[in-house]
Design a protein around this motif. Sequence first.
Motif, PDB file in Angstrom:
ATOM      1  N   HIS A  17       0.648  -1.266   0.028  1.00 13.37           N
ATOM      2  CA  HIS A  17      -0.019  -0.093   0.144  1.00 13.37           C
ATOM      3  C   HIS A  17       0.870   1.502   0.172  1.00 13.37           C
ATOM      4  O   HIS A  17       0.349   2.537   0.298  1.00 13.37           O
ATOM      5  N   ASN A  18       2.124   1.009  -0.046  1.00  8.41           N
ATOM      6  CA  ASN A  18       3.053   2.128  -0.473  1.00  8.41           C
ATOM      7  C   ASN A  18       2.840   3.012   1.020  1.00  8.41           C
ATOM      8  O   ASN A  18       2.861   4.401   0.874  1.00  8.41           O
ATOM      9  N   TYR A  19       2.928   2.312   2.026  1.00  8.89           N
ATOM     10  CA  TYR A  19       2.700   3.070   3.373  1.00  8.89           C
ATOM     11  C   TYR A  19       3.713   3.000   4.062  1.00  8.89           C
ATOM     12  O   TYR A  19       4.215   1.695   4.661  1.00  8.89           O
ATOM     13  N   VAL A  20       4.150   4.306   4.768  1.00 11.52           N
ATOM     14  CA  VAL A  20       5.412   4.357   5.904  1.00 11.52           C
ATOM     15  C   VAL A  20       5.021   5.150   6.767  1.00 11.52           C
ATOM     16  O   VAL A  20       4.337   6.268   6.705  1.00 11.52           O
ATOM     17  N   THR A  21       5.121   4.580   7.995  1.00 13.98           N
ATOM     18  CA  THR A  21       5.080   5.417   9.134  1.00 13.98           C
ATOM     19  C   THR A  21       5.893   5.154  10.258  1.00 13.98           C
ATOM     20  O   THR A  21       6.895   4.443  10.020  1.00 13.98           O
ATOM     21  N   GLY A  22       5.950   5.900  11.204  1.00 10.90           N
ATOM     22  CA  GLY A  22       6.662   5.891  12.464  1.00 10.90           C
ATOM     23  C   GLY A  22       6.438   6.811  13.586  1.00 10.90           C
ATOM     24  O   GLY A  22       5.308   6.895  14.014  1.00 10.90           O
ATOM     25  N   TRP A  23       7.334   7.566  14.221  1.00 14.72           N
ATOM     26  CA  TRP A  23       6.997   8.458  15.337  1.00 14.72           C
ATOM     27  C   TRP A  23       6.770   9.768  14.814  1.00 14.72           C
ATOM     28  O   TRP A  23       7.044  10.232  13.582  1.00 14.72           O
ATOM     29  N   TRP A  24       5.918  10.664  15.273  1.00 13.59           N
ATOM     30  CA  TRP A  24       5.443  12.010  14.700  1.00 13.59           C
ATOM     31  C   TRP A  24       6.304  13.082  15.375  1.00 13.59           C
ATOM     32  O   TRP A  24       6.541  13.119  16.778  1.00 13.59           O
ATOM     33  N   ALA A  25       6.869  13.855  14.530  1.00 15.59           N
ATOM     34  CA  ALA A  25       7.802  14.810  14.913  1.00 15.59           C
ATOM     35  C   ALA A  25       7.341  15.700  16.060  1.00 15.59           C
ATOM     36  O   ALA A  25       8.105  16.190  16.963  1.00 15.59           O
ATOM     37  N   GLU A  26       6.412  16.483  15.969  1.00 15.39           N
ATOM     38  CA  GLU A  26       5.665  17.450  16.891  1.00 15.39           C
ATOM     39  C   GLU A  26       5.589  16.827  18.209  1.00 15.39           C
ATOM     40  O   GLU A  26       6.017  17.678  19.003  1.00 15.39           O
ATOM     41  N   GLU A  27       5.135  15.559  18.069  1.00 16.65           N
ATOM     42  CA  GLU A  27       5.127  14.804  19.446  1.00 16.65           C
ATOM     43  C   GLU A  27       6.433  14.577  20.328  1.00 16.65           C
ATOM     44  O   GLU A  27       6.024  14.372  21.531  1.00 16.65           O
ATOM     45  N   LEU A  28       7.272  14.614  19.644  1.00 13.81           N
ATOM     46  CA  LEU A  28       8.649  14.576  20.306  1.00 13.81           C
ATOM     47  C   LEU A  28       9.307  15.937  20.737  1.00 13.81           C
ATOM     48  O   LEU A  28       9.526  16.290  21.882  1.00 13.81           O
ATOM     49  N   PHE A  29       9.390  16.722  19.538  1.00 15.71           N
ATOM     50  CA  PHE A  29       9.929  18.091  19.623  1.00 15.71           C
ATOM     51  C   PHE A  29       9.244  19.031  20.542  1.00 15.71           C
ATOM     52  O   PHE A  29      10.054  19.780  21.420  1.00 15.71           O
ATOM     53  N   GLU A  30       7.936  19.186  20.767  1.00 21.76           N
ATOM     54  CA  GLU A  30       7.339  20.064  21.493  1.00 21.76           C
ATOM     55  C   GLU A  30       7.468  19.559  23.009  1.00 21.76           C
ATOM     56  O   GLU A  30       7.963  20.695  23.668  1.00 21.76           O
ATOM     57  N   PRO A  31       7.253  18.328  23.213  1.00 22.33           N
ATOM     58  CA  PRO A  31       7.430  18.096  24.681  1.00 22.33           C
ATOM     59  C   PRO A  31       8.898  18.102  25.188  1.00 22.33           C
ATOM     60  O   PRO A  31       9.105  18.383  26.391  1.00 22.33           O
ATOM     61  N   LEU A  32       9.748  17.670  24.123  1.00 25.81           N
ATOM     62  CA  LEU A  32      11.258  17.759  24.697  1.00 25.81           C
ATOM     63  C   LEU A  32      11.476  19.202  24.807  1.00 25.81           C
ATOM     64  O   LEU A  32      12.283  19.512  26.107  1.00 25.81           O
ATOM     65  N   SER A  33      11.101  20.530  24.277  1.00 23.28           N
ATOM     66  CA  SER A  33      11.412  21.770  24.178  1.00 23.28           C
ATOM     67  C   SER A  33      10.953  22.130  25.596  1.00 23.28           C
ATOM     68  O   SER A  33      11.612  22.668  26.576  1.00 23.28           O
ATOM     69  N   GLU A  34       9.826  21.502  26.173  1.00 29.04           N
ATOM     70  CA  GLU A  34       9.040  21.980  27.268  1.00 29.04           C
ATOM     71  C   GLU A  34       9.751  21.330  28.656  1.00 29.04           C
ATOM     72  O   GLU A  34      10.089  22.372  29.586  1.00 29.04           O
ATOM     73  N   LEU A  35      10.171  20.312  28.443  1.00 26.70           N
ATOM     74  CA  LEU A  35      11.023  19.598  29.535  1.00 26.70           C
ATOM     75  C   LEU A  35      12.295  20.069  29.700  1.00 26.70           C
ATOM     76  O   LEU A  35      12.604  20.163  30.673  1.00 26.70           O
ATOM     77  N   GLU A  36      13.090  20.228  28.543  1.00 27.09           N
ATOM     78  CA  GLU A  36      14.406  20.883  28.711  1.00 27.09           C
ATOM     79  C   GLU A  36      14.369  22.394  29.174  1.00 27.09           C
ATOM     80  O   GLU A  36      15.153  22.660  30.088  1.00 27.09           O
ATOM     81  N   LYS A  37      13.339  23.044  28.790  1.00 24.00           N
ATOM     82  CA  LYS A  37      13.102  24.352  29.237  1.00 24.00           C
ATOM     83  C   LYS A  37      13.019  24.560  30.774  1.00 24.00           C
ATOM     84  O   LYS A  37      13.556  25.298  31.455  1.00 24.00           O
ATOM     85  N   ALA A  38      12.451  23.439  31.525  1.00 23.09           N
ATOM     86  CA  ALA A  38      12.001  23.488  32.835  1.00 23.09           C
ATOM     87  C   ALA A  38      13.278  22.754  33.619  1.00 23.09           C
ATOM     88  O   ALA A  38      13.092  22.577  34.754  1.00 23.09           O
ATOM     89  N   GLY A  39      14.424  22.312  32.829  1.00 20.02           N
ATOM     90  CA  GLY A  39      15.539  21.857  33.428  1.00 20.02           C
ATOM     91  C   GLY A  39      15.707  20.415  33.395  1.00 20.02           C
ATOM     92  O   GLY A  39      16.529  19.564  34.242  1.00 20.02           O
ATOM     93  N   HIS A  40      14.827  19.655  33.173  1.00 19.96           N
ATOM     94  CA  HIS A  40      14.648  18.316  32.812  1.00 19.96           C
ATOM     95  C   HIS A  40      15.476  17.775  31.803  1.00 19.96           C
ATOM     96  O   HIS A  40      15.843  18.321  30.867  1.00 19.96           O
TER      97      HIS A  40
END
Length: 234
Positions: A17-40
Motif C-alpha cells: 500500500h506504499n505506506y510508511v509510518t513511524g514517530w510523529w515529529a511534533e509529538e517529540l520535539f514540542e514536549p522535549l522543548s518544554e521539558l528541557e526548558k524546565a531543566g529536566h
Amino acid sequence: MAKVLAVLSSGYSNEEHNYVTGWWAEELFEPLSELEKAGHSVGLASIDGGKPVVDPLSLDKAYDPEGKYKKLYDSGIADKTTPVVDVRASDYDAIMIVGGHGAMFDLAHDENLHAVINVVHETDGIVSAVCHGPAPLVFTKTKDGKPLLQGLKVTGYPNDMEPEEVDGLLPFSLEDEMAKIAQYDKGDGQDEYFVWGSDRLLTGRDPGSSRAFGRELAKKLTELEEHQLDKHLD
C-alpha cells in the motif's frame, strides 16, 4: 532535574500500500522543548535502537509549515536511541511515549516496553503518552494482571480524526481499545487536550496538544522534585 525516557516507534512500512509510518515529529520535539526548558533531561529509546523512522508526513509542509520540526530532525537530535530491551527503567522519573501511527505497530505489544512502563509506574514515576502513544499502555498489565489503564480517565487520538488513507491499514482503533478498559474522553471543543488519569498517569490527545502536554508533564515533575526537597529539608 528529573530524568525522562522518551520512547519512539522504530517505524513500520507496508510496501503493498506504499505506506510508511513511524514517530510523529511534533509529538517529540514540542514536549522535549518544554521539558528541557524546565531543566529536566530526556533520554531516547526505540524498539530497535539506533535511528528510528520518523513519519514523513510529520515533516511535510502541511504539518510543519515553517520547517521547524524538519530542522530539528535534520540536526540529528533523534538519530541515536537505546533499544528498549537495554533500558534500565529505574533510572527514570518518567516515561513519555511519543505518538505517530508507528506506535500501534511496534510499541503496542512489545513486552520489553510493557516491563519498562510497569517499573516506572511501580516506583511512583510518571507514565505519559501523547496521541497514538497510549497504544502500549492499553496492553500493559500490572503485576496483579489488571490493565494499567483500567477505570482511569484517558485520552488519545480519536476515530473521527483518523485520515481516510489509513483506513484498513491500522491494526486496531486506539479509541475503541482504550474505551474498553478506561474512561476515554476526546475533549470535544478543546483545541489542546490532555488529562490526568491519576496523579502519575498523563495522556494527551493529538499533535496539537503536544506542547500543552509537555508543559504539564514538566510542571508536574518540577512540583514532585520540590516536594521531595521540602521533605528532605524537614
